[in-house]
Structure formats: C-alpha cells, structure tokens
Scaffold this motif. Structure first.
Motif, PDB file in Angstrom:
ATOM      1  N   ARG A 184       0.846  -1.190   0.000  1.00 25.35           N
ATOM      2  CA  ARG A 184       0.000   0.000   0.000  1.00 25.35           C
ATOM      3  C   ARG A 184       0.884   1.243   0.000  1.00 25.35           C
ATOM      4  NH1 ARG A 184      -4.775   0.163   4.348  1.00 25.35           N
ATOM      5  NH2 ARG A 184      -5.115  -1.808   3.207  1.00 25.35           N
ATOM      6  N   PRO A 185       0.716   2.151  -0.961  1.00 23.78           N
ATOM      7  CA  PRO A 185       1.611   3.315  -1.038  1.00 23.78           C
ATOM      8  C   PRO A 185       1.315   4.331   0.059  1.00 23.78           C
ATOM      9  CG  PRO A 185      -0.124   3.514  -2.674  1.00 23.78           C
ATOM     10  CD  PRO A 185      -0.293   2.150  -2.043  1.00 23.78           C
ATOM     11  N   GLU A 186       2.338   5.078   0.447  1.00 22.85           N
ATOM     12  CA  GLU A 186       2.193   6.133   1.436  1.00 22.85           C
ATOM     13  C   GLU A 186       2.359   7.483   0.752  1.00 22.85           C
ATOM     14  OE1 GLU A 186       1.239   5.917   4.520  1.00 22.85           O
ATOM     15  OE2 GLU A 186       1.140   3.721   4.456  1.00 22.85           O
ATOM     16  N   PRO A 187       1.437   8.429   0.983  1.00 23.98           N
ATOM     17  CA  PRO A 187       1.540   9.729   0.313  1.00 23.98           C
ATOM     18  C   PRO A 187       2.708  10.558   0.830  1.00 23.98           C
ATOM     19  CG  PRO A 187      -0.246   9.743   1.917  1.00 23.98           C
ATOM     20  CD  PRO A 187       0.253   8.328   1.853  1.00 23.98           C
ATOM     21  N   GLY A 188       3.430  11.170  -0.078  1.00 17.64           N
ATOM     22  CA  GLY A 188       4.505  12.082   0.266  1.00 17.64           C
ATOM     23  C   GLY A 188       3.991  13.511   0.308  1.00 17.64           C
ATOM     24  N   PRO A 189       4.881  14.482   0.450  1.00 16.79           N
ATOM     25  CA  PRO A 189       4.464  15.890   0.464  1.00 16.79           C
ATOM     26  C   PRO A 189       3.683  16.256  -0.795  1.00 16.79           C
ATOM     27  CG  PRO A 189       6.743  15.679   1.175  1.00 16.79           C
ATOM     28  CD  PRO A 189       6.331  14.328   0.671  1.00 16.79           C
ATOM     29  N   GLY A 190       2.556  16.911  -0.593  1.00 15.48           N
ATOM     30  CA  GLY A 190       1.750  17.335  -1.733  1.00 15.48           C
ATOM     31  C   GLY A 190       1.024  16.214  -2.437  1.00 15.48           C
ATOM     32  N   GLN A 191       0.823  15.076  -1.783  1.00 12.22           N
ATOM     33  CA  GLN A 191       0.098  13.956  -2.372  1.00 12.22           C
ATOM     34  C   GLN A 191      -1.048  13.516  -1.471  1.00 12.22           C
ATOM     35  OE1 GLN A 191       3.241  10.973  -2.937  1.00 12.22           O
ATOM     36  NE2 GLN A 191       3.053  11.273  -5.151  1.00 12.22           N
TER      37      GLN A 191
ATOM     38  N   VAL B 144     -12.055   7.467  -2.959  1.00 12.79           N
ATOM     39  CA  VAL B 144     -12.226   8.214  -1.719  1.00 12.79           C
ATOM     40  C   VAL B 144     -10.850   8.484  -1.117  1.00 12.79           C
ATOM     41  CG1 VAL B 144     -13.282   8.226   0.575  1.00 12.79           C
ATOM     42  CG2 VAL B 144     -14.439   7.071  -1.333  1.00 12.79           C
ATOM     43  N   ILE B 145     -10.581   9.731  -0.771  1.00 12.56           N
ATOM     44  CA  ILE B 145      -9.307  10.063  -0.144  1.00 12.56           C
ATOM     45  C   ILE B 145      -9.251   9.444   1.251  1.00 12.56           C
ATOM     46  CG2 ILE B 145      -7.906  11.951   0.798  1.00 12.56           C
ATOM     47  CD1 ILE B 145      -8.874  13.666  -1.529  1.00 12.56           C
ATOM     48  N   ASP B 146      -8.194   8.662   1.494  1.00 15.78           N
ATOM     49  CA  ASP B 146      -8.099   8.010   2.807  1.00 15.78           C
ATOM     50  C   ASP B 146      -6.835   8.395   3.577  1.00 15.78           C
ATOM     51  OD1 ASP B 146      -6.085   6.272   1.621  1.00 15.78           O
ATOM     52  OD2 ASP B 146      -6.625   4.803   3.165  1.00 15.78           O
ATOM     53  N   ALA B 147      -5.929   9.163   2.955  1.00 17.00           N
ATOM     54  CA  ALA B 147      -4.733   9.630   3.657  1.00 17.00           C
ATOM     55  C   ALA B 147      -4.190  10.860   2.952  1.00 17.00           C
ATOM     56  CB  ALA B 147      -3.665   8.540   3.721  1.00 17.00           C
ATOM     57  N   LEU B 148      -3.631  11.790   3.731  1.00 22.22           N
ATOM     58  CA  LEU B 148      -3.064  13.026   3.198  1.00 22.22           C
ATOM     59  C   LEU B 148      -1.572  13.082   3.486  1.00 22.22           C
ATOM     60  CD1 LEU B 148      -5.689  15.597   4.556  1.00 22.22           C
ATOM     61  CD2 LEU B 148      -5.729  14.438   2.344  1.00 22.22           C
ATOM     62  N   GLY B 149      -0.797  13.508   2.500  1.00 25.41           N
ATOM     63  CA  GLY B 149       0.610  13.785   2.735  1.00 25.41           C
ATOM     64  C   GLY B 149       0.777  15.163   3.350  1.00 25.41           C
ATOM     65  N   PRO B 150       1.984  15.486   3.790  1.00 25.01           N
ATOM     66  CA  PRO B 150       2.235  16.821   4.336  1.00 25.01           C
ATOM     67  C   PRO B 150       1.888  17.915   3.332  1.00 25.01           C
ATOM     68  CG  PRO B 150       4.090  15.353   4.770  1.00 25.01           C
ATOM     69  CD  PRO B 150       3.184  14.628   3.828  1.00 25.01           C
ATOM     70  N   ASP B 151       1.416  19.030   3.854  1.00 24.93           N
ATOM     71  CA  ASP B 151       1.162  20.253   3.073  1.00 24.93           C
ATOM     72  C   ASP B 151      -0.058  20.168   2.174  1.00 24.93           C
ATOM     73  OD1 ASP B 151       3.577  21.283   4.168  1.00 24.93           O
ATOM     74  OD2 ASP B 151       4.722  20.335   2.554  1.00 24.93           O
ATOM     75  N   VAL B 152      -0.901  19.181   2.331  1.00 22.69           N
ATOM     76  CA  VAL B 152      -2.117  19.099   1.526  1.00 22.69           C
ATOM     77  C   VAL B 152      -3.257  19.791   2.262  1.00 22.69           C
ATOM     78  CG1 VAL B 152      -3.863  17.583   0.533  1.00 22.69           C
ATOM     79  CG2 VAL B 152      -1.441  16.996   0.332  1.00 22.69           C
ATOM     80  N   THR B 153      -3.830  20.802   1.638  1.00 25.55           N
ATOM     81  CA  THR B 153      -4.940  21.541   2.256  1.00 25.55           C
ATOM     82  C   THR B 153      -6.201  21.553   1.391  1.00 25.55           C
ATOM     83  OG1 THR B 153      -4.118  23.612   1.283  1.00 25.55           O
ATOM     84  CG2 THR B 153      -3.346  23.051   3.508  1.00 25.55           C
ATOM     85  N   GLU B 154      -6.078  21.095   0.134  1.00 25.28           N
ATOM     86  CA  GLU B 154      -7.201  21.198  -0.799  1.00 25.28           C
ATOM     87  C   GLU B 154      -8.322  20.203  -0.501  1.00 25.28           C
ATOM     88  OE1 GLU B 154      -3.415  21.984  -3.264  1.00 25.28           O
ATOM     89  OE2 GLU B 154      -4.025  20.769  -1.550  1.00 25.28           O
ATOM     90  N   PHE B 155      -7.972  19.051   0.084  1.00 22.71           N
ATOM     91  CA  PHE B 155      -8.944  17.997   0.321  1.00 22.71           C
ATOM     92  C   PHE B 155      -8.806  17.472   1.745  1.00 22.71           C
ATOM     93  CE2 PHE B 155      -8.185  17.749  -4.316  1.00 22.71           C
ATOM     94  CZ  PHE B 155      -9.482  17.901  -4.777  1.00 22.71           C
ATOM     95  N   ALA B 156      -9.818  16.699   2.153  1.00 24.99           N
ATOM     96  CA  ALA B 156      -9.803  16.071   3.473  1.00 24.99           C
ATOM     97  C   ALA B 156     -10.053  14.584   3.326  1.00 24.99           C
ATOM     98  CB  ALA B 156     -10.869  16.696   4.370  1.00 24.99           C
ATOM     99  N   VAL B 157      -9.645  13.814   4.321  1.00 24.46           N
ATOM    100  CA  VAL B 157      -9.940  12.386   4.329  1.00 24.46           C
ATOM    101  C   VAL B 157     -11.456  12.200   4.238  1.00 24.46           C
ATOM    102  CG1 VAL B 157      -9.896  10.294   5.743  1.00 24.46           C
ATOM    103  CG2 VAL B 157      -7.855  11.750   5.575  1.00 24.46           C
ATOM    104  N   GLY B 158     -11.881  11.300   3.367  1.00 24.23           N
ATOM    105  CA  GLY B 158     -13.303  11.045   3.161  1.00 24.23           C
ATOM    106  C   GLY B 158     -13.886  11.724   1.943  1.00 24.23           C
ATOM    107  N   ASP B 159     -13.155  12.664   1.340  1.00 25.79           N
ATOM    108  CA  ASP B 159     -13.656  13.333   0.136  1.00 25.79           C
ATOM    109  C   ASP B 159     -13.706  12.358  -1.042  1.00 25.79           C
ATOM    110  OD1 ASP B 159     -13.911  15.751   1.428  1.00 25.79           O
ATOM    111  OD2 ASP B 159     -12.087  16.636   0.568  1.00 25.79           O
ATOM    112  N   GLU B 160     -14.781  12.428  -1.806  1.00 23.96           N
ATOM    113  CA  GLU B 160     -14.928  11.621  -3.012  1.00 23.96           C
ATOM    114  C   GLU B 160     -14.455  12.454  -4.205  1.00 23.96           C
ATOM    115  OE1 GLU B 160     -19.012  10.344  -3.177  1.00 23.96           O
ATOM    116  OE2 GLU B 160     -18.727   8.910  -1.532  1.00 23.96           O
ATOM    117  N   VAL B 161     -13.515  11.883  -4.980  1.00 23.82           N
ATOM    118  CA  VAL B 161     -12.851  12.651  -6.038  1.00 23.82           C
ATOM    119  C   VAL B 161     -12.675  11.798  -7.293  1.00 23.82           C
ATOM    120  CG1 VAL B 161     -11.615  14.138  -4.406  1.00 23.82           C
ATOM    121  CG2 VAL B 161     -10.555  11.997  -5.181  1.00 23.82           C
ATOM    122  N   LEU B 162     -12.280  12.468  -8.375  1.00 26.79           N
ATOM    123  CA  LEU B 162     -11.893  11.783  -9.604  1.00 26.79           C
ATOM    124  C   LEU B 162     -10.792  12.587 -10.258  1.00 26.79           C
ATOM    125  CD1 LEU B 162     -14.093  12.717 -12.594  1.00 26.79           C
ATOM    126  CD2 LEU B 162     -14.872  13.363 -10.323  1.00 26.79           C
ATOM    127  N   GLY B 163     -10.023  11.918 -11.124  1.00 31.87           N
ATOM    128  CA  GLY B 163      -8.938  12.607 -11.800  1.00 31.87           C
ATOM    129  C   GLY B 163      -7.877  11.638 -12.276  1.00 31.87           C
TER     130      GLY B 163
END
Length: 308
Positions: free
Chosen positions: A26-33, A73-92
């Motif tokens: 399972r990957p771990e998010p880095g800064p800005g991910q 669904v976003i389940d983890a945030l890397g450092p410096d991420v402010t645009e989204f929160a855990v639990g947000d449903e997204v696409l891209g």
C-alpha cells in the motif's frame, strides 16, 4: 511490514496477457500527495499502448501498475495538503497507476465527485473530458463553425461531439454505419469513414469544414487537409505521421491543458447536459479482458474496472 492490497501489474511489454493480478504494498503519500481508496479505474487506449511498448521509456520501470483515470475516496493526506480532506470523493489522474486498490495522486489533478455521478462514470471521465476540451481549443473552434470529427463514436469522440454541440458548433462525425444513429443521438451529422470521405463530407458541407479533429489514426489526415484547406486547423491525437503532413499531434501536457476542463465536464455530466456511456464494467482482476475489448477498436463509450 506495509499492508498489501490487490492490483494489476505487468513486468514486460506485450499483449493483454501480460497483465496479471497480484498484491502490492500500500503506497504512502509524500508531500503534496493524497492517497485514494480506488473505487473505479477507467481503461484508455493509451493504457494499451504503454502496455504494448509503443512509447519507449514507458513505463519508467517494471513491475508497473497501468492506468491513470481514477475515481475514489481520499483516505490519507501527505504533508502540506490543504485542498482535500480524508473522506472526500474525487476523480482525476493517478500518479502511481489506477488499476489498484490504492493509488497516489496530486490534488491539482483531482476534482470533487458530485453525488449525481456513479463511480464508473466518474472514472471514465478524466482523459476523455480533458482531451475533448483540449482538441477543440487547439483548432480554435468557434460557435457557428463546422467541425469534422474523424472517429466520433468512441469514448473521446462521444465527449468531443457533445462538447462541440454544447459550444454551438455544427458537427460532422465519422463512424461505421452501425454507429450512425448513435451519432445522430449525440447531435452530429454522421458519415462513413474511409475512401471517398471528401466527397461524402462535401455532399453535406459543399465549402468544406472550418476545422477537423482526428481521433482515429486511420490515415485520414490527407482528406481532412483537403476539407479544411490546410493544416492550420487540423489536430490529431492518434496519427504518428502527423508531422509528415504539417499537422499538430496533441498528446497532452501542461502547455496544452485547458484550465478547469475536468471540473467543467463533471458539472455538465452531473447536470445531464452531456452524457458518458459506459460500454462495460469489469472486476479489477479482469483487466486483461478489458484490454482485449479495448484493443478491438469497436467500443462505443467507456470501459471501466471496479475494485468492489
């Protein structure tokens, strides 16, 4: 030890059979991910080209997880991420391959998923939507003009036809006879592709067309040049010989991006103003079957992998 989850990988170039299910860390998010729990992944012709080795240097290393289109669904945030929160449903677009249970992404490559969009439709949108906006911008399409879309019944064509009509263009679309009624439903005037295209189009538009977009790569550029009068307003996303004709080949990239294209397309689909047909969905483990169907070249709409 990191947790391991189902994914699709390939360790060499080749046909669909090189894709196989396995488990990866399972990957771990880095800064800005951010990390997404993937709900669905879109299957694109580009995925098949990378798998087959059509683009030297891609993937950068093996084993590789295919795919870019993703909804989850976003389940983890890397450092410096402010645009989204855990639990947000997204696409891209995924940064680490979307044919997986979890993937990483840049917030700049994501947009929020409206409740009106099901997971399959959301996952099928990113590449086709951004491509449709991009090619129409590149040919300088203006309301009231006539644009010819060569290869209009596939996933990208479906969105491009509808977006062009939404922008006030007259659309002539090429497809096999079996897809002519489908193109009429989308708002296009259908013609058959292949030899004699110039004559068939001029029967509809005697003075030719204002712009032309090649989505098929079937060798139709000479006809498109004749119909437009030159290469200035012709673009292809599929013909590797474009430079021989002085035609712009567009494969994306920051210089060609249309700001807010994905968010705008998502809003149009959520409001029912344009549609994205889903041709078929598959469980993640059947990615090879999805690629075989995609490689056939006769898919109307989008193919999507589901993780649940």
């Amino acid at each position: 030890m990191p947790e391991r989850d189902p994914a699709i990988v390939f360790t060499e170039h080749g046909g669909p059979e090189v894709l196989h299910p396995t488990e990866i860390d399972r990957p771990e998010p880095g800064p800005g991910q951010v990390r997404l729990r993937v709900k669905a992944a879109g299957v694109n012709p580009f995925d098949s080209k990378v798998r087959s080795g059509a683009f030297p240097g891609l993937p950068a290393a093996f084993p590789a997880v295919p795919g870019s289109d993703v909804a989850g669904v976003i389940d983890a945030l890397g450092p410096d991420v402010t645009e989204f929160a855990v639990g947000d449903e997204v696409l891209g677009s995924a940064a680490t391959g979307s044919y997986a249970t979890y993937t990483l992404a840049s917030p700049a490559k994501l947009t929020r998923k409206p409740a009106e969009l099901d997971w399959a439709t959301a996952a099928g949108l990113p590449v086709v939507a951004t491509t449709a906006y991009r090619v129409l911008a590149l040919v300088g399409a203006q309301p009231g003009e006539t644009v010819l879309i060569d290869g209009a019944a596939g996933g990208v064509g479906t969105l491009t036809v509808q977006l062009a009509r939404h922008q006030g263009l007259i659309v002539i679309g090429t497809a096999g006879e079996a897809n002519h009624d489908y193109l009429r439903e989308l708002g296009a005037i259908p013609v058959s592709y292949g030899p004699g295209l110039v004559t068939r189009v001029k029967d509809i538009a005697p003075l030719g067309v204002d712009a032309a977009i090649d989505l098929s790569g079937r060798g139709g550029l000479p006809a498109l040049l004749t119909l437009t009068g030159g290469p200035e307003r012709v673009v292809t996303i599929a013909d590797g010989q474009a430079a021989d004709f002085g035609v712009r080949a567009s494969y994306g990239g920051p210089a060609e991006e249309v700001p807010e294209a994905l968010a705008d397309a998502v809003a149009l689909v959520a409001e029912g103003k344009i549609t994205l047909p889903i041709a078929r969905t598959y469980p993640l483990k059947d990615a090879a079957a999805a690629h075989r169907d995609s490689d056939s070249g006769h898919v109307r709409g989008k193919l999507v992998l589901l993780t649940d």
